[in-house]
Design a protein around this motif. Structure first.
Motif, PDB file in Angstrom:
ATOM      1  N   MET A   1      77.972  -0.706  22.892  1.00  0.00           N
ATOM      2  CA  MET A   1      78.841   0.328  23.432  1.00  0.00           C
ATOM      3  C   MET A   1      78.317   0.811  24.788  1.00  0.00           C
ATOM      4  O   MET A   1      77.138   1.072  24.949  1.00  0.00           O
ATOM      5  N   ALA A   2      79.219   0.907  25.787  1.00  0.00           N
ATOM      6  CA  ALA A   2      78.833   1.387  27.106  1.00  0.00           C
ATOM      7  C   ALA A   2      78.694   2.907  27.096  1.00  0.00           C
ATOM      8  O   ALA A   2      79.373   3.617  26.354  1.00  0.00           O
ATOM      9  N   LEU A   3      77.805   3.420  27.941  1.00  0.00           N
ATOM     10  CA  LEU A   3      77.669   4.857  28.120  1.00  0.00           C
ATOM     11  C   LEU A   3      78.952   5.429  28.719  1.00  0.00           C
ATOM     12  O   LEU A   3      79.656   4.746  29.455  1.00  0.00           O
ATOM     13  N   ILE A   4      79.243   6.676  28.426  1.00  0.00           N
ATOM     14  CA  ILE A   4      80.362   7.386  29.029  1.00  0.00           C
ATOM     15  C   ILE A   4      79.802   8.555  29.822  1.00  0.00           C
ATOM     16  O   ILE A   4      79.185   9.465  29.251  1.00  0.00           O
ATOM     17  N   LEU A   5      79.972   8.529  31.143  1.00  0.00           N
ATOM     18  CA  LEU A   5      79.490   9.615  31.987  1.00  0.00           C
ATOM     19  C   LEU A   5      80.560  10.705  32.049  1.00  0.00           C
ATOM     20  O   LEU A   5      81.715  10.438  32.384  1.00  0.00           O
ATOM     21  N   ALA A   6      80.157  11.932  31.738  1.00  0.00           N
ATOM     22  CA  ALA A   6      81.108  13.030  31.592  1.00  0.00           C
ATOM     23  C   ALA A   6      81.320  13.788  32.902  1.00  0.00           C
ATOM     24  O   ALA A   6      80.399  13.923  33.722  1.00  0.00           O
ATOM     25  N   LYS A   7      82.514  14.313  33.074  1.00  0.00           N
ATOM     26  CA  LYS A   7      82.828  15.115  34.265  1.00  0.00           C
ATOM     27  C   LYS A   7      81.908  16.324  34.388  1.00  0.00           C
ATOM     28  O   LYS A   7      81.441  16.659  35.478  1.00  0.00           O
ATOM     29  N   ALA A   8      81.648  16.971  33.266  1.00  0.00           N
ATOM     30  CA  ALA A   8      80.878  18.220  33.292  1.00  0.00           C
ATOM     31  C   ALA A   8      79.475  18.034  33.854  1.00  0.00           C
ATOM     32  O   ALA A   8      78.875  18.992  34.349  1.00  0.00           O
ATOM     33  N   ASP A   9      78.951  16.814  33.811  1.00  0.00           N
ATOM     34  CA  ASP A   9      77.595  16.568  34.300  1.00  0.00           C
ATOM     35  C   ASP A   9      77.539  16.314  35.796  1.00  0.00           C
ATOM     36  O   ASP A   9      76.445  16.259  36.373  1.00  0.00           O
ATOM     37  N   TYR A  10      78.697  16.171  36.444  1.00  0.00           N
ATOM     38  CA  TYR A  10      78.700  15.791  37.857  1.00  0.00           C
ATOM     39  C   TYR A  10      79.511  16.722  38.754  1.00  0.00           C
ATOM     40  O   TYR A  10      79.292  16.744  39.959  1.00  0.00           O
ATOM     41  N   PHE A  11      80.456  17.469  38.187  1.00  0.00           N
ATOM     42  CA  PHE A  11      81.293  18.359  38.985  1.00  0.00           C
ATOM     43  C   PHE A  11      80.880  19.812  38.734  1.00  0.00           C
ATOM     44  O   PHE A  11      80.643  20.193  37.582  1.00  0.00           O
ATOM     45  N   PRO A  12      80.832  20.640  39.787  1.00  0.00           N
ATOM     46  CA  PRO A  12      80.356  22.019  39.624  1.00  0.00           C
ATOM     47  C   PRO A  12      81.329  22.928  38.884  1.00  0.00           C
ATOM     48  O   PRO A  12      80.930  23.999  38.412  1.00  0.00           O
ATOM     49  N   SER A  13      82.596  22.535  38.790  1.00  0.00           N
ATOM     50  CA  SER A  13      83.579  23.344  38.064  1.00  0.00           C
ATOM     51  C   SER A  13      84.678  22.436  37.547  1.00  0.00           C
ATOM     52  O   SER A  13      84.797  21.277  37.954  1.00  0.00           O
ATOM     53  N   GLU A  14      85.513  22.957  36.663  1.00  0.00           N
ATOM     54  CA  GLU A  14      86.611  22.180  36.093  1.00  0.00           C
ATOM     55  C   GLU A  14      87.771  22.017  37.065  1.00  0.00           C
ATOM     56  O   GLU A  14      88.722  21.288  36.773  1.00  0.00           O
ATOM     57  N   ALA A  15      87.701  22.690  38.224  1.00  0.00           N
ATOM     58  CA  ALA A  15      88.777  22.589  39.204  1.00  0.00           C
ATOM     59  C   ALA A  15      88.403  21.722  40.403  1.00  0.00           C
ATOM     60  O   ALA A  15      89.284  21.225  41.109  1.00  0.00           O
ATOM     61  N   MET A  16      87.092  21.521  40.671  1.00  0.00           N
ATOM     62  CA  MET A  16      86.666  20.728  41.823  1.00  0.00           C
ATOM     63  C   MET A  16      87.096  19.273  41.644  1.00  0.00           C
ATOM     64  O   MET A  16      86.760  18.643  40.645  1.00  0.00           O
ATOM     65  N   PRO A  17      87.833  18.710  42.619  1.00  0.00           N
ATOM     66  CA  PRO A  17      88.349  17.341  42.451  1.00  0.00           C
ATOM     67  C   PRO A  17      87.388  16.240  42.874  1.00  0.00           C
ATOM     68  O   PRO A  17      87.583  15.084  42.519  1.00  0.00           O
ATOM     69  N   VAL A  18      86.345  16.587  43.646  1.00  0.00           N
ATOM     70  CA  VAL A  18      85.484  15.570  44.246  1.00  0.00           C
ATOM     71  C   VAL A  18      84.018  15.973  44.113  1.00  0.00           C
ATOM     72  O   VAL A  18      83.682  17.162  44.126  1.00  0.00           O
ATOM     73  N   ALA A  19      83.144  14.986  43.995  1.00  0.00           N
ATOM     74  CA  ALA A  19      81.700  15.224  44.002  1.00  0.00           C
ATOM     75  C   ALA A  19      81.024  14.010  44.631  1.00  0.00           C
ATOM     76  O   ALA A  19      81.593  12.914  44.668  1.00  0.00           O
ATOM     77  N   VAL A  20      79.814  14.220  45.141  1.00  0.00           N
ATOM     78  CA  VAL A  20      79.046  13.132  45.754  1.00  0.00           C
ATOM     79  C   VAL A  20      77.730  12.988  45.014  1.00  0.00           C
ATOM     80  O   VAL A  20      76.996  13.962  44.834  1.00  0.00           O
ATOM     81  N   ALA A  21      77.431  11.762  44.580  1.00  0.00           N
ATOM     82  CA  ALA A  21      76.153  11.465  43.926  1.00  0.00           C
ATOM     83  C   ALA A  21      75.457  10.397  44.756  1.00  0.00           C
ATOM     84  O   ALA A  21      75.851   9.229  44.709  1.00  0.00           O
ATOM     85  N   ASP A  22      74.465  10.816  45.548  1.00  0.00           N
ATOM     86  CA  ASP A  22      73.761   9.829  46.366  1.00  0.00           C
ATOM     87  C   ASP A  22      72.668   9.163  45.540  1.00  0.00           C
ATOM     88  O   ASP A  22      72.023   9.793  44.723  1.00  0.00           O
ATOM     89  N   ARG A  23      72.498   7.880  45.740  1.00  0.00           N
ATOM     90  CA  ARG A  23      71.495   7.091  45.030  1.00  0.00           C
ATOM     91  C   ARG A  23      70.580   6.446  46.058  1.00  0.00           C
ATOM     92  O   ARG A  23      70.921   5.444  46.677  1.00  0.00           O
ATOM     93  N   ALA A  24      69.413   7.067  46.270  1.00  0.00           N
ATOM     94  CA  ALA A  24      68.480   6.573  47.281  1.00  0.00           C
ATOM     95  C   ALA A  24      67.062   6.584  46.724  1.00  0.00           C
ATOM     96  O   ALA A  24      66.339   7.553  46.901  1.00  0.00           O
TER      97      ALA A  24
END
Length: 290
Positions: A1-24
């Protein structure tokens, strides 16, 4: 089974439509899906990006549109630096026809593109602004974040190109020309000297630029592209080993088998069989049982 990444872990609120996750840098990461969609832009280094069971060798300038239903992972990474721009289409408020810019539950949408050097420079500036605004939760920041995301989507739409269609390459710089030519040459030898002569480029300078941006030599990059194509054909077609070798630029099937085994630690036949066994071992759905 693949992992499921949740919105709540990446977006600051339930209304914000966009987020940036840099991988460096981006580490190896197991197969996973998201509750959101994302755009992946590769800035430096190299690695293997497996999207819906298809391996892609990625490096500077690669661009992917990942839908929430897609499954992907990262393997064999080497100083791989990228940005993930996450978005939730149901939260957009601008009232635009986003389907002209993004895949919205479109199974036939092309996931992989290349981004010109000019496009990368323009996108980087917008992403830096977007990263700052998307961390906030006030209404003005959410509106600005969506406007910046629209600007980014338009830049990507204007400056992206299909790597294997060299004739459609927009006017760009040296690396864009070279990448397009190499990816169009996986089924035949690539003549760097002839390429440089035709485009009036310095072979030595181009080799240095390529290694600086990708972390690989041109020859190593081409060989890895050929092996990625071979993995895909072995897993998804019934072509004979010799036919796979020929389609991937190897005149000698024995040499192909030796190179493939050295790089993957599996013979071509064993590689194919491991996926056949995995497919047979998966539980049947109720529809399949009927």
């Amino acid at each position: 089974m693949a992992l499921i990444l949740a919105k709540a872990d990446y977006f600051p609120s339930e209304a914000m439509p966009v987020a940036v996750a840099d991988r460096a840098p981006q580490p190896t990461f197991p197969p996973h899906r998201h509750e959101f969609s994302e755009i992946v832009i590769v800035w430096r280094g190299n690695g293997l990006h497996v999207l819906n069971d298809r391996p892609w060798l990625v490096t500077c300038g690669d661009l992917f549109y990942i839908q929430h239903s897609d499954c992907h992972s990262y393997e064999s990474v080497n100083d791989l630096v990228l940005d993930n721009i996450l978005y939730c289409p149901e939260r957009f408020r601008l009232g635009l026809d986003w389907s002209q810019l993004l895949p919205l539950d479109d199974a036939d949408y092309r996931a992989h593109w290349r981004l010109t050097t000019r496009g990368m420079a323009l996108a980087r500036g917008v992403i830096l602004q977007l990263e700052q605004e998307s961390r906030k939760t006030d209404l003005l920041s959410m509106q600005l974040a969506e406007a910046l995301f629209l600007q980014l989507a338009l830049i990507l739409r204007r400056h992206r190109y299909v790597a294997e269609r060299a004739g459609e390459l927009p006017e760009g710089e040296q690396l864009d020309l070279l990448m397009s030519a190499i990816q169009a040459s996986t089924a035949r030898p690539f003549d760097l000297a002839a390429f440089c002569q035709h485009n009036r480029l310095s072979e030595r300078a181009l080799k240095q630029l390529f290694r600086q941006q990708t972390g690989m030599t041109i020859g190593h990059y081409l060989r890895q592209l050929q092996l990625c194509q071979a993995k895909y054909l072995l897993r998804n077609t019934e072509l004979l080993i010799g036919e796979v070798a020929a389609r991937c630029g190897f005149d000698d099937s024995n040499y192909f088998s030796a190179v493939f085994t050295r790089e993957t630690h599996f013979t071509p036949s064993a590689w194919r069989q491991r996926f056949e066994r995995a497919s047979k071992s998966q539980p049947q759905t109720e529809q399949q049982k009927e």
